[in-house]
Motif scaffolding. Structure first.
Motif, PDB file in Angstrom:
ATOM      1  N   ASP A  30       2.918 -26.494  22.669  1.00  0.00           N
ATOM      2  CA  ASP A  30       4.092 -26.707  21.565  1.00  0.00           C
ATOM      3  C   ASP A  30       5.124 -25.577  21.232  1.00  0.00           C
ATOM      4  O   ASP A  30       6.227 -25.935  20.845  1.00  0.00           O
ATOM      5  N   THR A  31       4.971 -24.347  21.685  1.00  0.00           N
ATOM      6  CA  THR A  31       5.832 -23.387  21.587  1.00  0.00           C
ATOM      7  C   THR A  31       6.713 -23.200  23.155  1.00  0.00           C
ATOM      8  O   THR A  31       7.590 -22.677  22.920  1.00  0.00           O
ATOM      9  N   LEU A  47      17.458 -18.084  28.022  1.00  0.00           N
ATOM     10  CA  LEU A  47      18.961 -18.037  27.899  1.00  0.00           C
ATOM     11  C   LEU A  47      19.437 -16.912  27.458  1.00  0.00           C
ATOM     12  O   LEU A  47      20.358 -16.466  27.700  1.00  0.00           O
ATOM     13  N   GLN A  48      18.534 -16.002  26.678  1.00  0.00           N
ATOM     14  CA  GLN A  48      18.741 -14.741  25.974  1.00  0.00           C
ATOM     15  C   GLN A  48      18.423 -13.643  26.986  1.00  0.00           C
ATOM     16  O   GLN A  48      18.969 -12.554  27.452  1.00  0.00           O
ATOM     17  N   ALA A  49      17.110 -13.802  27.561  1.00  0.00           N
ATOM     18  CA  ALA A  49      16.439 -12.720  28.455  1.00  0.00           C
ATOM     19  C   ALA A  49      15.450 -13.481  29.608  1.00  0.00           C
ATOM     20  O   ALA A  49      14.744 -14.615  28.833  1.00  0.00           O
ATOM     21  N   PRO A  50      15.156 -13.151  30.796  1.00  0.00           N
ATOM     22  CA  PRO A  50      14.156 -13.988  31.317  1.00  0.00           C
ATOM     23  C   PRO A  50      12.724 -13.871  31.041  1.00  0.00           C
ATOM     24  O   PRO A  50      12.443 -12.788  30.334  1.00  0.00           O
ATOM     25  N   VAL A  51      12.090 -14.808  31.208  1.00  0.00           N
ATOM     26  CA  VAL A  51      10.784 -14.888  30.670  1.00  0.00           C
ATOM     27  C   VAL A  51       9.905 -15.074  32.036  1.00  0.00           C
ATOM     28  O   VAL A  51      10.251 -16.137  32.796  1.00  0.00           O
ATOM     29  N   LEU A  52       8.755 -14.136  32.167  1.00  0.00           N
ATOM     30  CA  LEU A  52       7.834 -14.404  33.255  1.00  0.00           C
ATOM     31  C   LEU A  52       6.570 -14.637  32.574  1.00  0.00           C
ATOM     32  O   LEU A  52       6.033 -14.459  31.629  1.00  0.00           O
ATOM     33  N   VAL A  53       6.205 -16.156  33.127  1.00  0.00           N
ATOM     34  CA  VAL A  53       5.122 -16.853  32.827  1.00  0.00           C
ATOM     35  C   VAL A  53       3.913 -16.764  33.724  1.00  0.00           C
ATOM     36  O   VAL A  53       3.806 -16.995  34.838  1.00  0.00           O
ATOM     37  N   ASP A  54       2.795 -16.055  32.950  1.00  0.00           N
ATOM     38  CA  ASP A  54       1.654 -15.765  33.704  1.00  0.00           C
ATOM     39  C   ASP A  54       0.417 -16.761  33.261  1.00  0.00           C
ATOM     40  O   ASP A  54      -0.013 -16.894  32.396  1.00  0.00           O
ATOM     41  N   PHE A  55       0.129 -17.655  34.528  1.00  0.00           N
ATOM     42  CA  PHE A  55      -0.833 -18.373  34.283  1.00  0.00           C
ATOM     43  C   PHE A  55      -2.260 -17.896  34.411  1.00  0.00           C
ATOM     44  O   PHE A  55      -2.263 -17.314  35.562  1.00  0.00           O
ATOM     45  N   TRP A  56      -3.167 -17.741  33.683  1.00  0.00           N
ATOM     46  CA  TRP A  56      -4.455 -16.951  33.748  1.00  0.00           C
ATOM     47  C   TRP A  56      -5.432 -17.407  33.311  1.00  0.00           C
ATOM     48  O   TRP A  56      -5.539 -18.501  32.511  1.00  0.00           O
ATOM     49  N   ALA A  98       5.352 -14.271  29.167  1.00  0.00           N
ATOM     50  CA  ALA A  98       4.549 -15.262  28.452  1.00  0.00           C
ATOM     51  C   ALA A  98       3.079 -15.510  29.226  1.00  0.00           C
ATOM     52  O   ALA A  98       3.021 -15.771  30.347  1.00  0.00           O
ATOM     53  N   LYS A  99       1.877 -15.527  28.397  1.00  0.00           N
ATOM     54  CA  LYS A  99       0.678 -15.687  28.895  1.00  0.00           C
ATOM     55  C   LYS A  99       0.443 -17.082  28.773  1.00  0.00           C
ATOM     56  O   LYS A  99       0.284 -17.619  27.401  1.00  0.00           O
ATOM     57  N   VAL A 100      -0.016 -17.653  29.605  1.00  0.00           N
ATOM     58  CA  VAL A 100      -0.770 -19.106  29.241  1.00  0.00           C
ATOM     59  C   VAL A 100      -2.165 -19.208  30.032  1.00  0.00           C
ATOM     60  O   VAL A 100      -2.176 -18.951  31.050  1.00  0.00           O
ATOM     61  N   ASP A 101      -2.899 -19.368  28.953  1.00  0.00           N
ATOM     62  CA  ASP A 101      -4.427 -19.490  29.366  1.00  0.00           C
ATOM     63  C   ASP A 101      -4.509 -20.978  29.837  1.00  0.00           C
ATOM     64  O   ASP A 101      -4.740 -21.901  29.021  1.00  0.00           O
ATOM     65  N   VAL A 102      -4.953 -20.985  31.202  1.00  0.00           N
ATOM     66  CA  VAL A 102      -5.246 -22.474  31.833  1.00  0.00           C
ATOM     67  C   VAL A 102      -6.132 -23.252  31.202  1.00  0.00           C
ATOM     68  O   VAL A 102      -5.921 -24.563  31.030  1.00  0.00           O
ATOM     69  N   ASP A 103      -7.155 -22.500  30.587  1.00  0.00           N
ATOM     70  CA  ASP A 103      -8.253 -23.546  29.933  1.00  0.00           C
ATOM     71  C   ASP A 103      -7.943 -24.204  28.730  1.00  0.00           C
ATOM     72  O   ASP A 103      -8.386 -25.018  28.378  1.00  0.00           O
ATOM     73  N   GLN A 105      -4.293 -26.898  29.536  1.00  0.00           N
ATOM     74  CA  GLN A 105      -4.289 -27.663  30.659  1.00  0.00           C
ATOM     75  C   GLN A 105      -3.264 -28.482  30.737  1.00  0.00           C
ATOM     76  O   GLN A 105      -2.546 -28.599  32.006  1.00  0.00           O
ATOM     77  N   GLN A 106      -2.421 -28.950  29.853  1.00  0.00           N
ATOM     78  CA  GLN A 106      -1.304 -29.881  29.882  1.00  0.00           C
ATOM     79  C   GLN A 106      -0.033 -29.070  30.638  1.00  0.00           C
ATOM     80  O   GLN A 106       0.590 -29.322  31.417  1.00  0.00           O
ATOM     81  N   LEU A 107       0.024 -27.657  30.187  1.00  0.00           N
ATOM     82  CA  LEU A 107       1.288 -26.726  30.771  1.00  0.00           C
ATOM     83  C   LEU A 107       0.703 -26.606  32.210  1.00  0.00           C
ATOM     84  O   LEU A 107       1.788 -26.654  33.044  1.00  0.00           O
ATOM     85  N   ALA A 108      -0.322 -26.265  32.475  1.00  0.00           N
ATOM     86  CA  ALA A 108      -0.748 -25.794  34.021  1.00  0.00           C
ATOM     87  C   ALA A 108      -0.501 -27.034  34.820  1.00  0.00           C
ATOM     88  O   ALA A 108      -0.244 -27.252  36.076  1.00  0.00           O
ATOM     89  N   ALA A 109      -0.852 -28.369  34.134  1.00  0.00           N
ATOM     90  CA  ALA A 109      -0.739 -29.542  34.987  1.00  0.00           C
ATOM     91  C   ALA A 109       0.787 -29.767  35.434  1.00  0.00           C
ATOM     92  O   ALA A 109       1.306 -30.206  36.384  1.00  0.00           O
ATOM     93  N   ALA A 110       1.511 -29.443  34.129  1.00  0.00           N
ATOM     94  CA  ALA A 110       3.117 -29.559  34.422  1.00  0.00           C
ATOM     95  C   ALA A 110       3.615 -28.726  35.637  1.00  0.00           C
ATOM     96  O   ALA A 110       4.708 -29.301  36.105  1.00  0.00           O
ATOM     97  N   PHE A 111       3.188 -27.432  35.481  1.00  0.00           N
ATOM     98  CA  PHE A 111       3.564 -26.644  36.661  1.00  0.00           C
ATOM     99  C   PHE A 111       2.929 -26.697  37.570  1.00  0.00           C
ATOM    100  O   PHE A 111       2.806 -25.956  38.715  1.00  0.00           O
ATOM    101  N   GLN A 112       1.834 -27.924  38.010  1.00  0.00           N
ATOM    102  CA  GLN A 112       1.039 -27.883  39.045  1.00  0.00           C
ATOM    103  C   GLN A 112       0.410 -26.551  39.581  1.00  0.00           C
ATOM    104  O   GLN A 112       0.360 -26.227  40.888  1.00  0.00           O
TER     105      GLN A 112
END
Length: 295
Positions: free
Chosen positions: A17-18, A28-37, A65-70, A73-80
């Motif tokens: 959602d976010t 666009l303002q500062a890079p974002v590192l996305v950590d799938f964990w 940005a921390k993404v809990d794959v459990d 799951q939608q985000l994890a699938a989008a990024f394969q």
């Protein structure tokens, strides 16, 4: 919400959602590192604290940005995401690069620096060193002869054996190259060049009993959806040194059917990125791959 996201203003939990606002738009303002964990992932627990430490040290030069794959799951699938941890860098609204696994702190700093991300407090004062112009490429056959003589003169210098393996790969002598790689000491076996050479050996092995490039080109002309032919032709091009032509075949596979053979198009691209030495070319195709995956 993770503890780190509560205590560190540069670390936050990202959700489906976010994601649009807090990752894509914010980048666009500062890079974002996305950590799938995930909580159960041991390597994630090793990598996470290092990423959070760097987010603090870099003081807003990037956000984590921390993404809990459990839970996401939608985000994890989008990024394969097929293994964790997996980390992606989002910059200027686009996914520009990424890596699977837990890298050591030094390589994480190199990854950030490669994409122009430096600690905010030091960015204005850090001296800029002039880069030496790249040396012209050596003839691989002449390089093999030179390195054989170097090994005779200094048989205990393992760096020569790694250099010889790389030169042998360029001449197509994969079998002897593999023998030299197998004989490397542990420290050199983990060298980035050795890892790249292993990946290139993997490509070369795919061509055993493979049709010639001309046959594959004819098959693709007759049926553009022949993804097996595209894959083998791309491998031929990569091994022959025509990196862009090989990457283009893998990208076309991704465009036509990203799920082909359990995600082979994406895997072929990621493997090729390890082999190709042209960072600008790799960066360009990483961005094109990301744009297709995010559609």
């Amino acid at each position: 919400m993770s503890t780190s996201a509560l205590s560190n203003p540069h670390v936050f939990d990202a959700t489906a959602d976010t994601f649009e606002a807090e990752v894509l738009q914010a980048s666009l303002q500062a890079p974002v590192l996305v950590d799938f964990w995930a909580e159960w992932c041991g390597p994630c627990k090793a990598l996470g604290p290092i990423l959070e430490k760097l987010a603090t040290e870099y003081n807003g030069a990037f956000r984590l940005a921390k993404v809990d794959v459990d839970k996401e799951q939608q985000l994890a699938a989008a990024f394969q995401v097929r293994s964790i941890p997996t980390v992606y860098l989002v910059k200027d609204g686009q996914l520009v690069d990424g890596f699977p696994g837990a890298l050591p702190e030094g390589q994480l700093r190199e990854f950030l620096q490669h994409h122009g991300v430096t600690p905010a407090a030091a960015s204005e004062d850090a001296p800029v060193e002039a880069e030496a112009p790249p040396a012209p490429p050596a003839d691989p056959h002449a390089e093999v002869m030179r390195l054989r003589k170097a090994i005779e003169a200094e048989p205990d210098k393992s760096e020569h054996k790694l250099d010889l393996a790389l030169a042998l790969l360029q001449t197509g002598n994969a079998r002897e190259a593999e023998q030299h790689l197998d004989g490397l000491p542990a420290n050199l076996a983990q060298d980035a060049r050795a890892i790249r050479a292993r990946a290139q050996l993997g490509f070369a092995s795919l061509l055993q009993d493979a049709p010639a490039p001309q046959v594959l080109e004819a098959a693709i002309a007759a049926n553009p959806d022949d993804l097996r032919a595209r894959h083998l032709l791309g491998v031929h091009r990569i091994v022959a040194g025509d990196a862009e032509a090989g990457l283009e075949q893998f990208l076309e596979m991704l465009r036509r059917n990203r799920q082909y053979e359990d995600g082979l198009p994406r895997k072929a691209l990621l493997d090729a990125f390890q082999v190709v030495g042209d960072e600008d070319l790799v960066g360009r195709y990483r961005r094109r791959m990301a744009s297709l995956l995010l559609v």
